[in-house]
Enzyme design. Structure first.
Site, PDB file in Angstrom:
ATOM      1  N   HIS A 197      26.500  50.822  39.203  1.00  0.00           N
ATOM      2  CA  HIS A 197      27.192  51.421  40.353  1.00  0.00           C
ATOM      3  C   HIS A 197      26.269  51.544  41.575  1.00  0.00           C
ATOM      4  O   HIS A 197      26.422  52.462  42.378  1.00  0.00           O
ATOM      5  CB  HIS A 197      27.813  52.772  39.994  1.00  0.00           C
ATOM      6  N   ASP A 222      25.812  48.708  43.537  1.00  0.00           N
ATOM      7  CA  ASP A 222      26.155  47.651  44.510  1.00  0.00           C
ATOM      8  C   ASP A 222      26.955  48.175  45.701  1.00  0.00           C
ATOM      9  O   ASP A 222      26.579  47.956  46.852  1.00  0.00           O
ATOM     10  CB  ASP A 222      26.810  46.421  43.832  1.00  0.00           C
ATOM     11  N   GLY A 240      37.826  42.072  28.907  1.00  0.00           N
ATOM     12  CA  GLY A 240      37.648  43.522  28.732  1.00  0.00           C
ATOM     13  C   GLY A 240      36.324  43.894  28.097  1.00  0.00           C
ATOM     14  O   GLY A 240      36.134  45.012  27.639  1.00  0.00           O
ATOM     15  N   ALA A 241      35.377  42.952  28.066  1.00  0.00           N
ATOM     16  CA  ALA A 241      34.078  43.236  27.450  1.00  0.00           C
ATOM     17  C   ALA A 241      33.049  43.621  28.502  1.00  0.00           C
ATOM     18  O   ALA A 241      31.870  43.736  28.209  1.00  0.00           O
ATOM     19  CB  ALA A 241      33.601  42.026  26.668  1.00  0.00           C
ATOM     20  N   GLY A 242      33.492  43.784  29.739  1.00  0.00           N
ATOM     21  CA  GLY A 242      32.541  44.120  30.800  1.00  0.00           C
ATOM     22  C   GLY A 242      31.702  42.920  31.195  1.00  0.00           C
ATOM     23  O   GLY A 242      30.605  43.064  31.730  1.00  0.00           O
ATOM     24  N   LEU A 243      32.185  41.701  30.917  1.00  0.00           N
ATOM     25  CA  LEU A 243      31.429  40.494  31.279  1.00  0.00           C
ATOM     26  C   LEU A 243      32.025  39.820  32.522  1.00  0.00           C
ATOM     27  O   LEU A 243      31.676  38.709  32.864  1.00  0.00           O
ATOM     28  CB  LEU A 243      31.404  39.506  30.101  1.00  0.00           C
ATOM     29  N   ASP A 293      29.357  41.290  40.566  1.00  0.00           N
ATOM     30  CA  ASP A 293      29.974  40.326  39.647  1.00  0.00           C
ATOM     31  C   ASP A 293      30.091  38.942  40.283  1.00  0.00           C
ATOM     32  O   ASP A 293      29.713  37.932  39.681  1.00  0.00           O
ATOM     33  CB  ASP A 293      31.372  40.806  39.225  1.00  0.00           C
TER      34      ASP A 293
HETATM   35  C1  GLA Z   1      32.008  46.701  37.892  1.00  0.00           C
HETATM   36  C2  GLA Z   1      32.152  46.266  39.350  1.00  0.00           C
HETATM   37  C3  GLA Z   1      30.800  45.963  39.975  1.00  0.00           C
HETATM   38  C4  GLA Z   1      29.820  47.108  39.773  1.00  0.00           C
HETATM   39  C5  GLA Z   1      29.819  47.556  38.303  1.00  0.00           C
HETATM   40  C6  GLA Z   1      29.006  48.804  38.076  1.00  0.00           C
HETATM   41  O1  GLA Z   1      31.529  45.648  37.122  1.00  0.00           O
HETATM   42  O2  GLA Z   1      32.988  45.144  39.432  1.00  0.00           O
HETATM   43  O3  GLA Z   1      30.942  45.665  41.355  1.00  0.00           O
HETATM   44  O4  GLA Z   1      30.124  48.177  40.631  1.00  0.00           O
HETATM   45  O5  GLA Z   1      31.136  47.800  37.810  1.00  0.00           O
HETATM   46  O6  GLA Z   1      27.678  48.597  38.386  1.00  0.00           O
END
Ligand code: GLA
Length: 380
Positions: free
Chosen positions: A33, A35, A122-125, A172
């Site tokens: 968090h 960015d 949905g894996a945060g990738l 991302d």
């Molecule tokens: C998600 C958002 C990113 C970033 C992260 C946390 O992946 O898409 O822009 O804020 O959360 O670092």
């Protein structure tokens, strides 16, 4: 993947794609968090992602299909009708088209479009950034335009912020655009400025996807975004990146306790990104790992974007042999944990972690031994 895409495309549309583009998913290495607060972040593109095939049509019809959903979605090129429910995935390529004019780019006319993915959703990738970047590349190729990479990255972020409606930062899309095998991508989000940092060869990544997701995850992400902006305003700055850990400490009394915790997470996390960069350049993976775990603890206690599932995985991983450090990766509130390990950490150790998790939570997490990969590219 390329031949699978061609086969799926032909099956759906009875012809071959003219253009193929791919873009990778990413691991958020450190910089949670940071960015959208103007800070710095390190991420890695992985060797999995989204592939988009495209063939132009003369009749001004745009048709979209994907291997993740049934059916073909059709609309005229003079429309940008948002998809809902099962069709909402189409908002990623549509959002890219909607963003084009904001960057002086000509939108594509009619086409047949097919997307396939080998990224766990949905894996945060960040499968969303991958589909945005692959779509943007395919659309500029279809219209004979050659914008620079930074513009493509900004187009993806614009689509996400304005069409999809997530107030994300540039992590991302930046990593998916600027990724490089055996490297991490460093982003100074204020420029933005993009760079790559070599990854020592003994560094391995393991991802444990819990398949858990807080019901309010999008709202919680937006709430954290708002809390950070409010904290910055109270501290008299535009963005939290302008506050050092020392000035924050001196001014903490001005903030409500919750706002103070959010701000501390961001400000200290930006400092950790800097330290992690130095430790990486020195080849000190033990120090890097300690910073990753410290980042997780800060998410857990200050930013409060972790969950009992993610905390359990991190606790189990950092107690395991050959693990340098571990943290949640991505926005949080569920999703996945990543671990930085030495090459001696293998399937046996990973399974032991998954078994311990299953004993506590009743289901096994998915395990991915992720390899780094290159950024978005046209394949033909
Ligand atoms: C998600 C958002 C990113 C970033 C992260 C946390 O992946 O898409 O822009 O804020 O959360 O670092």
């Amino acid at each position: 993947m390329k031949s699978a895409l061609i086969a799926k495309f032909s099956q759906a549309y009875g012809r071959s794609p003219e253009i193929i583009a791919r873009a990778p998913g990413r691991i958020e290495f450190i910089g949670n968090h940071t960015d959208y607060n103007g800070g710095t972040v390190l991420g890695a593109a992985i060797d999995r992602g989204v592939w988009v095939g495209l063939a132009r049509r003369e009749d001004g019809l745009r048709r979209f299909a994907s291997d993740q959903r049934e059916g073909i979605i059709s609309q005229c090129a003079d429309q940008l009708a948002k998809g809902t429910g099962q069709a909402s995935w189409v908002n990623y390529p549509l959002g890219v088209i909607a963003a084009f004019p904001h960057f002086g780019l000509k939108a594509p006319g009619g086409f047949d479009y097919y997307a396939i993915s080998d990224l766990p959703v949905g894996a945060g990738l960040s499968s969303s950034a991958a589909i945005e970047l692959a779509s943007a590349l395919a659309f500029v190729a279809a219209t004979g335009q050659e914008p620079d990479r930074e513009t493509l990255v900004k187009v993806g972020k614009h689509a996400e912020n304005n069409f999809v409606g997530v107030p994300c930062g540039i992590l991302d899309q930046g990593v998916s655009g600027f990724g490089r095998k055996d490297h991490l991508v460093f982003i100074d989000c204020r420029g933005p400025r993009f760079d790559t940092v070599p990854l020592p060869s003994q560094a391995h990544f393991w991802i444990f996807n819990t398949h858990t997701k807080h019901a309010l995850v999008d709202g919680l992400y937006a709430a954290r975004h708002r809390e950070c902006m409010e904290a910055a305003r109270t501290l008299g700055v535009g963005l939290l990146v302008e506050v050092t850990p020392a000035t924050l400490n001196a001014n903490l009394a001005k903030l409500e306790p919750t706002a103070g915790k959010r701000a501390r997470h961001v400000v200290e996390e930006i400092a950790r990104v800097d330290e992690a960069g130095q430790a990486l350049r020195a080849g000190n993976l033990a120090a890097v790992g300690r910073l990753l775990t410290a980042s997780h603890r800060s998410s857990q206690h200050l930013f409060e974007n972790s969950t009992p599932e993610l905390d359990f995985l991190v606790d189990t991983l950092v107690a395991a042999p050959h693990v340098y450090g571990s943290r949640l990766t991505g926005g949080g509130f569920g999703g996945a944990v990543m671990a930085l390990t030495s090459p001696d950490f293998g399937d046996v150790q990973a399974q032991a972690v998954a078994d311990a998790y299953a004993r506590k939570f009743g289901a096994k997490p998915d395990i991915l031994h992720a390899q780094t990969g290159d950024g978005a590219q046209l394949c033909r």
